[in-house]
Structure formats: C-alpha cells, structure tokens
Design a protein around this motif. Sequence first.
Motif, short mmCIF file in Angstrom:
data_model
loop_
_atom_site.label_atom_id
_atom_site.label_comp_id
_atom_site.label_asym_id
_atom_site.label_seq_id
_atom_site.Cartn_x
_atom_site.Cartn_y
_atom_site.Cartn_z
N TYR A 1 -0.27 7.90 9.13
CA TYR A 1 -1.02 6.98 8.28
C TYR A 1 -1.54 7.69 7.03
CZ TYR A 1 -0.99 3.25 11.78
OH TYR A 1 -0.61 2.27 12.65
N PHE B 1 5.23 17.82 3.69
CA PHE B 1 4.22 18.58 4.43
C PHE B 1 4.90 19.52 5.40
CE2 PHE B 1 2.92 14.30 3.42
CZ PHE B 1 1.72 14.49 2.75
N VAL C 1 -4.43 6.40 -6.56
CA VAL C 1 -3.32 5.91 -5.73
C VAL C 1 -2.08 5.69 -6.59
CG1 VAL C 1 -2.52 4.01 -4.28
CG2 VAL C 1 -4.83 4.88 -3.99
N PHE D 1 5.57 13.97 -1.71
CA PHE D 1 4.85 14.94 -0.89
C PHE D 1 5.70 15.37 0.29
CE2 PHE D 1 1.45 12.48 -2.90
CZ PHE D 1 0.59 13.47 -3.33
N ILE E 1 4.44 10.90 -7.19
CA ILE E 1 4.53 12.26 -6.67
C ILE E 1 5.17 12.20 -5.29
CG2 ILE E 1 3.22 14.31 -5.99
CD1 ILE E 1 1.01 13.39 -7.89
N ARG F 1 -0.43 8.90 -7.39
CA ARG F 1 0.27 9.46 -6.23
C ARG F 1 1.65 8.84 -6.03
NH1 ARG F 1 -4.93 9.56 -3.32
NH2 ARG F 1 -4.36 7.82 -2.00
N ARG F 2 1.81 7.59 -6.48
CA ARG F 2 3.11 6.94 -6.27
C ARG F 2 4.22 7.62 -7.06
NH1 ARG F 2 2.02 0.49 -5.46
NH2 ARG F 2 0.44 0.76 -3.87
N ASN G 1 5.69 14.30 9.76
CA ASN G 1 4.85 13.09 9.70
C ASN G 1 5.66 11.80 9.58
OD1 ASN G 1 2.69 14.79 9.78
ND2 ASN G 1 2.25 14.67 7.60
N THR H 1 -0.18 10.22 5.64
CA THR H 1 0.98 10.44 4.77
C THR H 1 1.27 9.19 3.94
OG1 THR H 1 1.88 11.98 6.37
CG2 THR H 1 3.40 11.11 4.73
N LEU H 2 1.18 8.03 4.60
CA LEU H 2 1.39 6.78 3.85
C LEU H 2 0.38 6.67 2.72
CD1 LEU H 2 2.11 4.00 6.52
CD2 LEU H 2 3.72 5.30 5.13
N LYS H 3 -0.85 7.05 3.02
CA LYS H 3 -1.88 7.01 1.96
C LYS H 3 -1.52 7.96 0.84
CE LYS H 3 -6.27 5.87 4.18
NZ LYS H 3 -7.69 6.26 4.19
N ALA H 4 -1.07 9.17 1.20
CA ALA H 4 -0.70 10.15 0.18
C ALA H 4 0.44 9.60 -0.67
CB ALA H 4 -0.29 11.47 0.83
N MET H 5 1.39 8.90 -0.03
CA MET H 5 2.54 8.36 -0.75
C MET H 5 2.13 7.26 -1.73
SD MET H 5 5.07 8.16 2.50
CE MET H 5 5.97 6.73 1.91
N GLY H 6 0.96 6.67 -1.51
CA GLY H 6 0.52 5.64 -2.44
C GLY H 6 0.23 4.30 -1.79
N TYR H 7 0.27 4.26 -0.46
CA TYR H 7 -0.16 3.02 0.20
C TYR H 7 -1.68 2.91 0.12
CZ TYR H 7 4.30 1.53 2.10
OH TYR H 7 5.57 1.06 2.23
N THR H 8 -2.15 1.70 -0.06
CA THR H 8 -3.59 1.51 -0.21
C THR H 8 -4.25 1.38 1.17
OG1 THR H 8 -3.27 -0.86 -0.30
CG2 THR H 8 -3.31 0.31 -2.39
N PRO I 1 -6.13 11.61 3.26
CA PRO I 1 -4.75 12.07 3.09
C PRO I 1 -4.68 13.56 2.75
CG PRO I 1 -5.41 10.64 1.26
CD PRO I 1 -6.48 10.55 2.29
N LEU J 1 -5.12 13.94 -4.43
CA LEU J 1 -5.64 13.61 -3.10
C LEU J 1 -7.12 13.98 -2.98
CD1 LEU J 1 -2.58 14.91 -1.09
CD2 LEU J 1 -3.26 12.53 -1.33
N TYR K 1 -3.50 -1.95 2.77
CA TYR K 1 -2.25 -2.10 3.52
C TYR K 1 -2.43 -1.60 4.95
CZ TYR K 1 2.33 -1.16 5.38
OH TYR K 1 3.41 -1.12 6.21
N LEU L 1 7.21 0.75 -1.59
CA LEU L 1 6.12 0.93 -2.55
C LEU L 1 6.54 0.48 -3.95
CD1 LEU L 1 4.65 4.36 -1.47
CD2 LEU L 1 3.37 2.24 -1.68
N PHE M 1 7.12 8.31 11.31
CA PHE M 1 6.73 7.40 12.38
C PHE M 1 7.78 7.44 13.48
CE2 PHE M 1 3.92 5.56 9.20
CZ PHE M 1 2.80 5.30 9.97
#
Lengths: 275, 389
Positions: free
Chosen positions: B299, A121, A111, A119, A117, A114-115, A125, B301-308, B384, A87, B311, A142, A127
Amino acid sequence: MTDTEPGAGMNKNSSVAPIPSANGTATAVAEPVAVRIRDLNFFFGQGDLRKQVLYDINLDLPYGQIVIMTGPSGSGKTTLLTLIGALRTVREGSLSVLDQEIVGLGRSQLVDVRRNIGFIFQAHNLFDSLTASKNVEMAIELTEDWQEKRERAVEMLTQLGLSDRVDYKPKSLSGGQKQRVAIARALVNQPPLLLADEPTAALDKKSGRDVVTLMQKLAKEEGRTILMVTHDNRILDVADRIITMVDGRLETDENLAQFVSSHDPKSLDRRMFVM
Amino acid sequence: MRSPLRTPLAWFNLTYERRRLLTAIAGVAFAVLLMFMFRGFENALYDSQVQLLKLLNGEVVIVNRIKTTMFVPEQFARQRLYQAQAFDGVEDAYALYTTTANWKNPETKQVRPLRVLAFNPAKPVLPLPGIMENRAALELPWTALVDEKSRAEVGPTEAGIESELAEQQITLVGTYSLGTDFASANGNLVMSDQNFLRYFSNLGPELDSRSLRTVDIGLLRLAPGTDVDRLVAALQRRLPNDVLVLSKDDFVQKELDYWRNNTNIGFVFSLLTTMSFVVGIILVYQILYTDVADHWAEYATLKAMGYTNLYLLWVVIQQALLLGVMGFVPGYLIALGLYQMTANATGLLMQMTLFRGINILLATIVMCLISGAIAVRRVQATDPAEVFG
Ligand SMILES: Nc1ncnc2c1ncn2[C@@H]1O[C@H](COP(=O)(O)OP(=O)(O)O)[C@@H](O)[C@H]1O
Ligand SMILES: [Mg+2]
C-alpha cells in the motif's frame, strides 16, 4: 553510450564541480536538470530529539545520467532519496525535481510530482494477489490509460524478459523475476526520473547483475535519469557518475574511472567492469 | 484478455487467500445470523402477542377498563354490547370469552394449561378457515377445535382425539392454524359459547365460575363507511365508565405498547442485537486490519507511485462492503432455516419479511463500514517514505 537528446548535458557533468560553491551555482542554473539540490539540510525529530541527518547538500543530476550513490550505512542515502522522491517534506534549502521546486508544495502536489518518478525498492513490494501484468497495470492506471494497459504491461514485461510470466502471481516467480516485475512497474509510465534503493540487495549475483543491466539499457534507450543507492561493487560499472555520502554530507563526486582509482584499486578488480 | 477497467484490487486482495476469506465470511455470517435471531425473537414476541387480536373480526373493541393487556383476566357486562349495538353504524356485536384451562395430553397424560377462546359459532368472530368449516361440529356438546400450531406438549391435534379439559371429557372435532403467544400458554382451543358454559359455569367453590353475562373481549362490526374514530369517541362518552372502547388498530397498538414499555424483554433483545452488531464490527475490523497490516509495504508503494489516500481508503471500504455482502447471504439463509425450526418448535411467529431482511442487510453494511472506517486509519498513517529502508 548513445547520445540521446535529454542526455546532451551529460558529458559536461563530470567536469562540473561536484559540490558547487556559492559562485558555482550560476553556471548550473542555465541548463535544465532532473534534480537540483541547493543548501539542503534535513532533520529527523523535533525539539530535544531533533537530529540532523543531511548537511548542506548541493547536487545536480542532469537528464539522462545514471548516478550511483554509495556510502556507509546510516549516512543518509535513503533519506536523500526519499526527499528527492517527494516522499518527505523539505524545510531547509531548495530542492527542484523535474524542473519544479518542491519545497513548500502541499500534500496533493507532492503526489503529482511522485507520478513522474519511478521507485524501486529493496523489496519488490508486489501484491501477491495480483499477477505480474496486473501489478504493472496498477501503475498504468495512474495515467488513466484503460484501453491499452494490458498491452503496455505485457510489452514492458517482455522487455524485461518476462514475456512467459505475465500471468504468474509473485509466489510463482523467482526473486530476480519479481524484482524485474517491480522494475517494469516503475518504468512502464516512462518516468523521466528513477529512484532505486539497493534494488539488488535481495538478489543473488547473477540476477542482481541482470536486473541492473536491464535498468541501464532501458534508461539509456529512453534517456532517463537514474539515482541508485547500492553497496554492490559489481554493478558500479553501469554508472556515469558515483557519489559518496558520509555522515550526511556528500563526500565525493566522481566518474567511474576516478572512483575506481581512488577506491583501493587492489580490492576492486577493474576487469570485472569490462564485460 | 482485455480488462479496460480499474484493477479490482479489493476483490483480489480479499479472495487471494481462500482460507482467510472463508474464515472472514463465516465471521460476518455469524454476526448476521445472531442479529437475525435476536431481532427475530424480538419481532416474534411482538408479532405473536397481537396475531390473535389482528384476526378478530371487528373494527371496534370493547374491554374492561382495567384490562390493560391480554394477560389481565377481567370481564365486562354483556349488557354493554347490547347498548353499543344500538348506536348508529354498529351492524353487529360479538362476545369473545376467554379463560385458561388445564388440558390433558392424550398420549403422555400430562396436564398443561391452554387458552380457551369461546364465541357463538353462528357468528364469524374468528374467521379462520378451519373454524368456519367446523362451525356445525362446534355446536355439538363437549367439543372443541385445537390449534395445529400448539406447542408439542399439547400432544396430537387431529380431529377425533378424545381427552380431558378442566377434568371433563372433550372431543376434538378439527383444527385451525393460529400459533402461540406468551398469554396463550401452550396453545389455543376454540369452542362454542354453549360449551364454554358447560365447562366453566360450575367450577369448584374456590374458583371463579363463568357465565355468558360477562365478556372478555367485545367486538363491533361497523357498517361500511362509518367513521371509526367518531364512533369510538361517542361510545366511550356514552357507555358507562367501566369499559374501554378502542378501534382495533389502537387496541393492537396498546397491546404492543404494553410489551414494549412494561417488559424488559424488548430491551434485552435489542441489547443482544446491538451486541451482535458490535461483535460484527470487531470481527470485520480484525479482518481488514490484518489485511492492511500484512500489505502495508504494498500500500505504501502505491502511495509512493502516486496513488492518493482516497484511493486506498476506497480499497479498504470496498473490502468491507464485499465482506458484508458475502457474509450476509449465508447468514440470511441459515437464519431462514432457523426461523422455520424455531417456529415449528415453539409456535412463535418467526417472520422474515422483506423489510426486516433489508433492515439487517443495511445493519450489516453499516457494521462493515464502521469497521472499514476504523481500519482505514492504518492505511492513512502508512508513510510511503518508510518503504525505503
Ligand atoms: N524515520 C526516521 N526517524 C528518525 N531517524 C531516522 C529515520 N530514518 C532514518 N533515520 C536516521 O537517519 C540517518 C540516516 O539514515 P538513512 O538515510 O536510512 O541512511 P542510509 O540509507 O545511508 O543507511 C540514520 O542515523 C538513521 O538512524
Ligand atoms: Mg538505506
């Protein structure tokens, strides 16, 4: 503790020098590890404001190991976690995650790293607008698995004891349930590496314990590597290994027994780990 | 329930909080409505000014050289029409006489100016249904037809109404449907050229009395297949220089150009439309920004997960587009109602055409895209790494 394939190197780790010296590196190179850190320094800010946060970190996390990182607030634990999680960009030293050197990688390559891994927190977090299942499905998407995402999400949530909550939105879930949904989201793609930063901080005693036990169970079954930052003494027993960070340096690296005996046994009742 | 498609995050985020969604839709609808109304007034201004001209029967128009717009009350010699009639290809020539006269509302007795259109009822000068049917009645002395779309100040408009025009008795013998414009004051009265003489040939000494020897607008009907442009050029070349000869299309265009170029009204309405557009941008931006700010940890978190980033940009843009469409529909429907009300109250030509509807829809979408593009920068800036903390 079941001895799974990826965890084969596990027994060795506690005997490996906690902070390998320059000549110690050679022994570690041979076996694949989930995370390998060498001579890592990290700074925040630039110019006059530049401040070193991590000093000369050397660390190996073998596959299948559950490692807990503790240490005083501000010692750099979160920073190290974000570096391992691809990150933030590392400039000094070497950092290899899942057998890939990530120092020098570009944004989109990070990126991709990261896919692989998971995470977790301190805050869940999730939605608010999505049901538990949909939140988990966001992770599955993903992997472009459109056909079975619902089944996989429900199955994962079921493993975490939420089979009757899959179509609830976060508002109607308790704190512990929300964190379990977040864990389902982190685990559903079966990432080889799981990074968790104080995942139980926002939970009460019992649900914190439950959440960690579930993480441990799932990790052990699937041979995942977990690096978890926590201050919560009650959950230390899930760890194979406990490392301590002080002022940006790795101070100690011990197995559970060593840690307990060296950390004021009077205040830390061993019996609480027995259950 | 199987859902083999990507989770429509934008939709769920947008619709999750009903109150916020309704406020957002109301905001967009309001901006859409403002754009429709200002555009509508602007178009009505132009459409109304030329609606009479477009209905006049003839391919070529002759006016006094200094009659630059319908407002200018200048006539030309009727002789010119006879001269034009001699040209090859000209089948018939009509004279249209216009003037403004005071009309007494039969109910309130209030006096209001009306525009009078006069011509020989035997000729199809202004071939509207109500006029063609009542040609015989128009031949009677002291009669006229009234526009049923006249302003309310004119009073009742049925046949049989008796009142005063230019302080002389008049009987309305029927109605037709036209509408007002800025030059017609409160409405239009149609009468025969003979009645025109009766009313306006013996005005007081300080007023310009009218005769049939001078014409306000001359119309030429051409034989089928005649080359309009060549005939216009020939007429302009060979007729005396005191008249202007134009094809009807050019005449209409000239009138429109006058309104576009010589008045600030078009500019004012364009400015108001643009301001509504900008207000819309700010409103939508506010809505999108709040959403992104409220959900930044998710949002990230989505980035950390690997969303670009791409997206996440798409999610924000989708929200912008959804808002645009959801706000457009009520804005459009309310505008339709208000157009009708405005048309009824003022007689202005408030027309909602498909083209104009699509025009505002596109403007709405562009409006939302601009807001989205600004709000998106907040997502892009989301780090992220900051979610850990
Ligand atoms: N984004 C940042 N910019 C500058 N300094 C930071 C930032 N994040 C953390 N730090 C600093 O880095 C040090 C380590 O922080 P952190 O890794 O969060 O510690 P821990 O997680 O152990 O409490 C602290 O001194 C903190 O103030
Ligand atoms: Mg921290």
